[in-house]
Scaffold this motif. Structure first.
Motif, PDB file in Angstrom:
ATOM      1  N   VAL A  18      -0.656 -17.944 105.094  1.00 62.76           N
ATOM      2  CA  VAL A  18      -1.981 -17.560 104.612  1.00 62.76           C
ATOM      3  C   VAL A  18      -1.909 -17.541 103.088  1.00 62.76           C
ATOM      4  O   VAL A  18      -1.105 -16.816 102.506  1.00 62.76           O
ATOM      5  CB  VAL A  18      -2.400 -16.162 105.135  1.00 62.76           C
ATOM      6  CG1 VAL A  18      -3.765 -15.780 104.598  1.00 62.76           C
ATOM      7  CG2 VAL A  18      -2.379 -16.134 106.656  1.00 62.76           C
ATOM      8  N   VAL A  19      -2.753 -18.353 102.453  1.00 64.48           N
ATOM      9  CA  VAL A  19      -2.807 -18.419 100.994  1.00 64.48           C
ATOM     10  C   VAL A  19      -4.139 -17.831 100.557  1.00 64.48           C
ATOM     11  O   VAL A  19      -5.201 -18.330 100.942  1.00 64.48           O
ATOM     12  CB  VAL A  19      -2.686 -19.875 100.479  1.00 64.48           C
ATOM     13  CG1 VAL A  19      -2.665 -19.894  98.953  1.00 64.48           C
ATOM     14  CG2 VAL A  19      -1.452 -20.547 101.048  1.00 64.48           C
ATOM     15  N   SER A  20      -4.075 -16.778  99.757  1.00 71.17           N
ATOM     16  CA  SER A  20      -5.296 -16.079  99.330  1.00 71.17           C
ATOM     17  C   SER A  20      -5.426 -16.082  97.825  1.00 71.17           C
ATOM     18  O   SER A  20      -4.432 -15.956  97.102  1.00 71.17           O
ATOM     19  CB  SER A  20      -5.256 -14.620  99.792  1.00 71.17           C
ATOM     20  OG  SER A  20      -5.180 -14.544 101.181  1.00 71.17           O
ATOM     21  N   ALA A  21      -6.664 -16.176  97.372  1.00 69.03           N
ATOM     22  CA  ALA A  21      -6.959 -16.079  95.943  1.00 69.03           C
ATOM     23  C   ALA A  21      -6.993 -14.619  95.525  1.00 69.03           C
ATOM     24  O   ALA A  21      -7.496 -13.762  96.261  1.00 69.03           O
ATOM     25  CB  ALA A  21      -8.303 -16.736  95.647  1.00 69.03           C
ATOM     26  N   GLY A  22      -6.460 -14.335  94.354  1.00 67.12           N
ATOM     27  CA  GLY A  22      -6.458 -12.977  93.821  1.00 67.12           C
ATOM     28  C   GLY A  22      -7.805 -12.536  93.265  1.00 67.12           C
ATOM     29  O   GLY A  22      -8.106 -11.339  93.244  1.00 67.12           O
ATOM     30  N   TRP A  23      -8.613 -13.488  92.820  1.00 71.34           N
ATOM     31  CA  TRP A  23      -9.945 -13.134  92.327  1.00 71.34           C
ATOM     32  C   TRP A  23     -10.753 -12.521  93.460  1.00 71.34           C
ATOM     33  O   TRP A  23     -10.736 -13.038  94.572  1.00 71.34           O
ATOM     34  CB  TRP A  23     -10.685 -14.364  91.795  1.00 71.34           C
ATOM     35  CG  TRP A  23     -10.210 -14.799  90.445  1.00 71.34           C
ATOM     36  CD1 TRP A  23      -9.269 -15.749  90.184  1.00 71.34           C
ATOM     37  CD2 TRP A  23     -10.643 -14.290  89.189  1.00 71.34           C
ATOM     38  NE1 TRP A  23      -9.092 -15.868  88.841  1.00 71.34           N
ATOM     39  CE2 TRP A  23      -9.932 -14.981  88.198  1.00 71.34           C
ATOM     40  CE3 TRP A  23     -11.571 -13.317  88.801  1.00 71.34           C
ATOM     41  CZ2 TRP A  23     -10.096 -14.733  86.843  1.00 71.34           C
ATOM     42  CZ3 TRP A  23     -11.742 -13.076  87.455  1.00 71.34           C
ATOM     43  CH2 TRP A  23     -11.018 -13.769  86.510  1.00 71.34           C
ATOM     44  N   HIS A  24     -11.414 -11.434  93.191  1.00 67.19           N
ATOM     45  CA  HIS A  24     -12.205 -10.714  94.204  1.00 67.19           C
ATOM     46  C   HIS A  24     -11.325 -10.305  95.388  1.00 67.19           C
ATOM     47  O   HIS A  24     -11.717 -10.407  96.542  1.00 67.19           O
ATOM     48  CB  HIS A  24     -13.404 -11.551  94.670  1.00 67.19           C
ATOM     49  CG  HIS A  24     -14.328 -11.897  93.553  1.00 67.19           C
ATOM     50  ND1 HIS A  24     -15.200 -10.985  93.006  1.00 67.19           N
ATOM     51  CD2 HIS A  24     -14.477 -13.040  92.859  1.00 67.19           C
ATOM     52  CE1 HIS A  24     -15.869 -11.560  92.033  1.00 67.19           C
ATOM     53  NE2 HIS A  24     -15.443 -12.806  91.913  1.00 67.19           N
ATOM     54  N   ARG A  25     -10.147  -9.825  95.068  1.00 68.16           N
ATOM     55  CA  ARG A  25      -9.148  -9.428  96.060  1.00 68.16           C
ATOM     56  C   ARG A  25      -9.707  -8.449  97.087  1.00 68.16           C
ATOM     57  O   ARG A  25      -9.365  -8.514  98.268  1.00 68.16           O
ATOM     58  CB  ARG A  25      -7.950  -8.813  95.352  1.00 68.16           C
ATOM     59  CG  ARG A  25      -6.809  -8.423  96.265  1.00 68.16           C
ATOM     60  CD  ARG A  25      -5.632  -7.835  95.503  1.00 68.16           C
ATOM     61  NE  ARG A  25      -4.953  -8.867  94.730  1.00 68.16           N
ATOM     62  CZ  ARG A  25      -4.905  -8.872  93.382  1.00 68.16           C
ATOM     63  NH1 ARG A  25      -5.498  -7.939  92.669  1.00 68.16           N
ATOM     64  NH2 ARG A  25      -4.249  -9.829  92.762  1.00 68.16           N
TER      65      ARG A  25
END
Length: 162
Positions: A18-25
């Motif tokens: 699972v790859v998640s963006a840190g922006w708007h965590r």
């Protein structure tokens, strides 16, 4: 967040990244938590899911490509939120991310799933925060279901003995 796990997938239980963006965590994390819960509810062991965080959605495709090429994962799920920040840029970013994810799965023969969303008029006030957090829970559940269904379908296409 986990980094590359040293244990490889047993034949019956695929590893999922699972790859998640840190922006708007705070919002994106809702999808990540919901997908993990749904995977577990469907019988997928939590220790076969590895999480990775990148700065923003634009960085997801390269990370997904490296994970796919590593041979460690049978599927990759991407989570992110691309918002309209007032300049005409978000559509290009969202398009590049989705195109990149599609290219990864076709080039690497590893399915890639997207919970990278681009809301039409996101504003950073409490009402939108609440709405999109709930929306990301639903999208996390849906992407987990799609992932497991696809893995089963792809397994059925394998030649006997493979």
């Amino acid at each position: 967040m986990n980094q590359y796990s040293s244990s490889l997938t047993s034949p019956g239980t695929p590893r999922i990244a699972v790859v998640s963006a840190g922006w708007h965590r705070d919002i994106v994390g809702q999808a990540r938590q919901a997908l993990r819960a749904e995977l577990q509810a469907q019988g997928h062991p939590p220790d076969h899911v590895d999480e990775f965080e990148v700065p923003g959605a634009f960085e997801i495709p390269l990370h997904a490509q490296r994970l796919a090429r590593s041979g460690r994962y049978r599927a990759i799920i991407a989570c992110g939120l691309v918002v309209d920040g007032g300049i005409y840029r978000h559509e290009f970013v969202a398009g590049a991310v989705i195109d990149g994810l599609m290219r990864v799965q076709l080039d690497c023969d590893v399915p890639v799933f997207s919970a990278v969303l681009t809301p039409h008029h996101f504003h950073e006030h409490e009402e939108h925060q609440r709405y999109f957090a709930a929306h990301f829970v639903k999208k996390g559940q849906e992407v987990a279901q799609a992932c497991l269904q696809t893995l089963r379908a792809l397994q059925a296409l394998q030649p006997l003995g493979a």
